[in-house]
Design an enzyme around this catalytic site. Structure first.
Site, PDB file in Angstrom:
ATOM      1  N   THR A  14     113.528  -5.866  -6.532  1.00 33.83           N
ATOM      2  CA  THR A  14     113.165  -4.479  -5.867  1.00 33.83           C
ATOM      3  C   THR A  14     112.851  -4.797  -4.557  1.00 33.83           C
ATOM      4  O   THR A  14     112.250  -6.001  -4.067  1.00 33.83           O
ATOM      5  CB  THR A  14     111.882  -3.658  -6.554  1.00 33.83           C
ATOM      6  OG1 THR A  14     110.762  -4.824  -6.526  1.00 33.83           O
ATOM      7  CG2 THR A  14     112.307  -3.395  -8.037  1.00 33.83           C
ATOM      8  N   ASP A  15     112.668  -3.857  -3.558  1.00 31.95           N
ATOM      9  CA  ASP A  15     112.292  -4.094  -2.310  1.00 31.95           C
ATOM     10  C   ASP A  15     110.736  -3.468  -1.865  1.00 31.95           C
ATOM     11  O   ASP A  15     110.348  -3.095  -2.882  1.00 31.95           O
ATOM     12  CB  ASP A  15     113.167  -3.429  -1.201  1.00 31.95           C
ATOM     13  CG  ASP A  15     113.565  -2.002  -1.480  1.00 31.95           C
ATOM     14  OD1 ASP A  15     112.364  -1.289  -2.087  1.00 31.95           O
ATOM     15  OD2 ASP A  15     114.410  -1.316  -0.904  1.00 31.95           O
ATOM     16  N   GLN A  16     110.476  -3.550  -0.651  1.00 32.91           N
ATOM     17  CA  GLN A  16     109.164  -3.194  -0.299  1.00 32.91           C
ATOM     18  C   GLN A  16     108.835  -1.630  -0.672  1.00 32.91           C
ATOM     19  O   GLN A  16     107.723  -1.461  -0.855  1.00 32.91           O
ATOM     20  CB  GLN A  16     108.904  -3.442   1.242  1.00 32.91           C
ATOM     21  CG  GLN A  16     107.343  -3.036   1.809  1.00 32.91           C
ATOM     22  CD  GLN A  16     107.086  -3.585   3.109  1.00 32.91           C
ATOM     23  OE1 GLN A  16     108.213  -4.032   3.858  1.00 32.91           O
ATOM     24  NE2 GLN A  16     105.865  -3.368   3.540  1.00 32.91           N
TER      25      GLN A  16
END
Length: 136
Positions: A14-16
């Site tokens: 996942t990203d930020q």
């Protein structure tokens, strides 16, 4: 023939913003593709090691429909769209198990090559398996 492979979104994917980073979809397509080959009765490793046959990606596309998030269980659906002597075309869908939402759909096109990346034809044993899978 459609292969269905389940996986669970890892935190590292996942990203930020808390959603799966877009490039991970292509990794999941590869997971589905390798499992489809197993379902057809052989492995990509065997293709490379026993038959000097590689399927190199020459085009990859993904249409993102909805976000996937950490710990979602995903189904990767993979199938053969088309097969020619030196070209293989796969299709994919990514679905969230919990609600059946379509997360992404995509396709990859591959050329058949030898270890020196010279275009070649698909060995007959693989061609037969692929043709059977697409109903030709």
């Amino acid at each position: 023939m459609i292969n269905e492979t389940r996986l669970r979104v890892r935190y590292a994917e996942t990203d930020q913003m808390g959603v799966v980073y877009h490039a991970n979809h292509f990794i999941w397509f590869e997971v589905g593709r390798v499992e489809l080959l197993r379902q057809l009765g052989f492995s990509y490793k065997d293709m490379e090691q026993q038959d000097n046959c590689f399927i190199a990606v020459v085009d990859a596309r993904c249409r993102y429909k909805a976000p996937a998030r950490y710990d979602d269980e995903i189904v990767v659906k993979t199938w053969l769209k088309n097969i020619r002597d030196s070209v293989i075309h796969f299709g994919y869908e990514l679905l969230r198990v919990e609600d059946g939402s379509l997360l992404a759909e995509g396709e990859t096109t591959h050329i058949v090559a030898d270890a020196q990346m010279r275009k070649t034809v698909l060995p007959e044993k693989y061609m037969n398996a692929f043709r059977e899978a697409v109903g030709k």
